[in-house]
Every structure is written in C-alpha cells, then in structure tokens.
Motif scaffolding. Sequence first.
Motif, short mmCIF file in Angstrom:
data_model
loop_
_atom_site.label_atom_id
_atom_site.label_comp_id
_atom_site.label_asym_id
_atom_site.label_seq_id
_atom_site.Cartn_x
_atom_site.Cartn_y
_atom_site.Cartn_z
N VAL A 109 84.33 20.13 112.62
CA VAL A 109 84.66 20.17 111.20
C VAL A 109 85.47 18.92 110.92
CG1 VAL A 109 84.56 22.66 110.90
CG2 VAL A 109 86.68 21.62 111.69
N LYS A 110 85.43 18.45 109.69
CA LYS A 110 85.98 17.15 109.35
C LYS A 110 87.44 17.00 109.75
CE LYS A 110 86.03 13.08 107.40
NZ LYS A 110 85.29 11.94 107.98
N GLU A 158 83.52 23.14 116.98
CA GLU A 158 83.15 24.41 116.39
C GLU A 158 82.62 25.37 117.46
OE1 GLU A 158 82.77 25.39 112.38
OE2 GLU A 158 84.59 24.88 113.47
N PHE A 211 72.72 24.98 108.63
CA PHE A 211 74.16 24.79 108.84
C PHE A 211 74.61 25.74 109.94
CE2 PHE A 211 73.10 23.95 104.42
CZ PHE A 211 73.60 22.67 104.24
N GLY A 220 79.25 23.51 112.88
CA GLY A 220 79.60 22.12 112.63
C GLY A 220 78.42 21.22 112.37
N SER A 247 75.09 20.06 110.33
CA SER A 247 74.48 20.14 109.01
C SER A 247 73.17 19.37 109.06
CB SER A 247 75.41 19.54 107.94
OG SER A 247 76.63 20.26 107.87
N LYS A 254 80.89 18.91 109.97
CA LYS A 254 80.88 19.67 108.72
C LYS A 254 81.93 19.08 107.80
CE LYS A 254 81.58 24.33 106.86
NZ LYS A 254 81.98 25.71 107.20
N ASP A 255 81.48 18.47 106.71
CA ASP A 255 82.37 17.79 105.78
C ASP A 255 82.05 18.27 104.37
OD1 ASP A 255 83.91 16.11 104.26
OD2 ASP A 255 83.26 14.26 105.22
N ASP A 256 82.96 19.04 103.80
CA ASP A 256 82.73 19.60 102.47
C ASP A 256 82.62 18.54 101.39
OD1 ASP A 256 82.75 22.15 103.52
OD2 ASP A 256 84.89 22.46 103.18
#
Length: 391
Positions: A267-268, A278, A345, A348, A350, A370-372
């Motif tokens: 995750v970012k 993750e 997804f 982590g 995508s 994983k970067d929102d």
Amino acid sequence: MKFFNFKNKRVLMVIFLALFLVLGIIFSICQLEGSQSSVQVHKKDETKASIGSNHIKRPQKNNAAALSVKNEPTIVKNHSLDNFFSHNGFIGSVIIVQNNQVVLERGYGYADTTQKRNNTSNSLFLIGSTEKAMIATSILQLKEKGKLNLDDPIAKYYPNFPNGQKIKLRNLLTHTSGINGRAETFSKKTPKELLQEIIANGIRSQPGQWHYLDANYIVLADLVVKLSSQSLREYLKQHIFQPSRLEHTGFADANFFKKQNSSLGYVKQHYLTDTQTEKLPEFSQLYGVGDMYMDPADMYRFDQALNSGKLISQKDLQTMFTPGSSSHYGMGFYNDPGLIVNRGFLSGFSISNGFTHDKKDFIVLFSNVKDDKISLGTLNGHILALLNSQH
C-alpha cells in the motif's frame, strides 16, 4: 713513443669493450628481476581477487531474480508515454500497443523495496478478478461444444440452487443473479464447501439487478469442472493457456512472494518507508476468481488469442462484450466507451487490462502498489488520449 701510444690505445679499447659487456649484463639482470617482481605483483593481485571473490556472498533467491530480470527486453518506442508513467509515479509493469505494435513494454519502480529489485517487463503479479475473463471464456467454449446453453437455469446443473429455476447462466456471467454470495475468510476451503456456502446463503433479489460478486464466478468455475470432467486448472491450461501461448502464467499459493520475478504487493503509505507488504489471501477461497498470476505480456497474449478467434468464435466474442446491465459489464469485461476493459484488485496489486473496440490499441497496466491517489481508470483515459493524438 708511437709504439707506446699504439699499445695504450689497444688497452683502452679492450677496457671499453669489457665495461660495455659488463654494463649490458647488469642491465639484462635488472630487467629480468624487474619482470619477475612484476609477475609476483600480478600474482598477488590475482590471489587477492580470488580471495575476495570467495568471500562474496552467493546471491539469495531474490537477488538471483534481480540478476536474471536485468536481461529481459525493454521496449520504449514512445517516449511521451514513458515520460507519462515516470512523471505520474506509476509503480509496476506495463505493455502498451498502438496499431498492433508494441510501443512500450517496461517496468517502473521496485518489485521488492527491501532487495531493491526493480519491476521489469516479466515481473509476476497477482491478477485478481481479471481471471474472471478466462472463466467466462471457458463457459462460452463449453457452449460452443454443446455442453450448455447460456439461458439454461442453474437448477439444471445444481437442483438445490436457491431460485435456481429463474437464475440463468447468463445472469451469473453478468453479475445479475441476485444471490447473496459468501463472505471471504482466511481459512482453507474446498470448491465444494464454497458452493455449499453460496447455496445456503440464498438470494437477495430476483435476477436482473447488477451486483458484482465473486460468488457468481465461483459457481461458474465449478460448472466448468462438472461439464468438462477436468479439474479447473487442467481445463484452463489446456483450453486457455496453451492456445494463447501463455509463458509466465500460473496458479498462486502462499509462497507466491518467494517465486522468482514475483512482485510484492504494497500500500502506498508503506512503500519505501518500511518492509511491510499486503497480506496474501487464502487462495482456496478465490477459486476461479483471483488465484492466478501472470506478467503483462501474457495478458496481452490472452487478449490477442481471445480477439483473433483462437479461443471462441467472433459471435460469442460479441456476446461476451455485450453489457448485461447498465453497469456496462458483459461477461468478464466492462464495455466502456473508450475501452473494453477488466480490472483486478488484490493484496496491494491493481490490474487493468483494456483494448479499444477496433482491437488495435491495448493498454495493460500491472501495479504492485495500492495508491488511492492513482486511478487506473484515469490513467487509461490519459493514455488513450495520447495514443489517439498520435494516430
């Protein structure tokens, strides 16, 4: 006097010659000693190098992977696209095809931040729900063989299925079945146990309303096994992997992160700040819906095989891409205005796999962070605009 001078001259000449010979001998000896000492110095240096190499640690598995992937090809024919990924902080691997020519195939950022191992064109990623396209393809293959009809009620194959006379196979494929599905946990499950849970949990509505659920495709995966008399993995290898010529595709387990060339999912907020990755899911609960890994090039090979008619007919391909609801979701793919695309997804990772309606441009994006703040859908729009501007 003359005689004396003559004798003196002869003596002087003899002495001169003698001195010349002595000096020559001395010079030769010095040169020989110098060359010997030089050889000794080189031997000492070689010994040191040999000793040093013996003390170099042999690369561990992750380091070996890093060494091997450096030899993989990188294609950068479109520098504006390459700059776009670099400047937007994309982490992962991509393959971009323009007019059926690969214009970009490379990795960005780290596959493993601890080992400082880069993502490359053949890094392996968990593909999540994009696996559903292969299950949908399998169902359509069985249809072409006369094993089923898309409008068959699911009760024909599972008599105790809730609302089974009204729910058609087509509803499961398009996520319009109305079932409740099941909750994912971290305990090991068999496909039979998954199916029993789905049946026991009943329905939430009548068929027709779109509600995306892994459970729809878990049922379809089990149906592939029931009608083909093969295990799901055997069927996919024979009828999807082989005709598509997939080279780096397989089924994931708890040891995925230990595989050579595997990317780790982050995750970012943890990427480059610590070693946390993750948590992997219990893959037995992602039966047919997320228990697979591949590299971007293999995803492109699958797309090519699918669109060229190697896997299903062009008629069934259109059936696959026809939306079953207002969601634009057909069977394993969304039919959006710009791209026919599917996404995954997981842990982590995508994944976005898309191609234009004329099947000339392909955008395959595999990210292990994983970067929102980075939407793959938004990236697809920008990339498509860049490709269109260059046609």
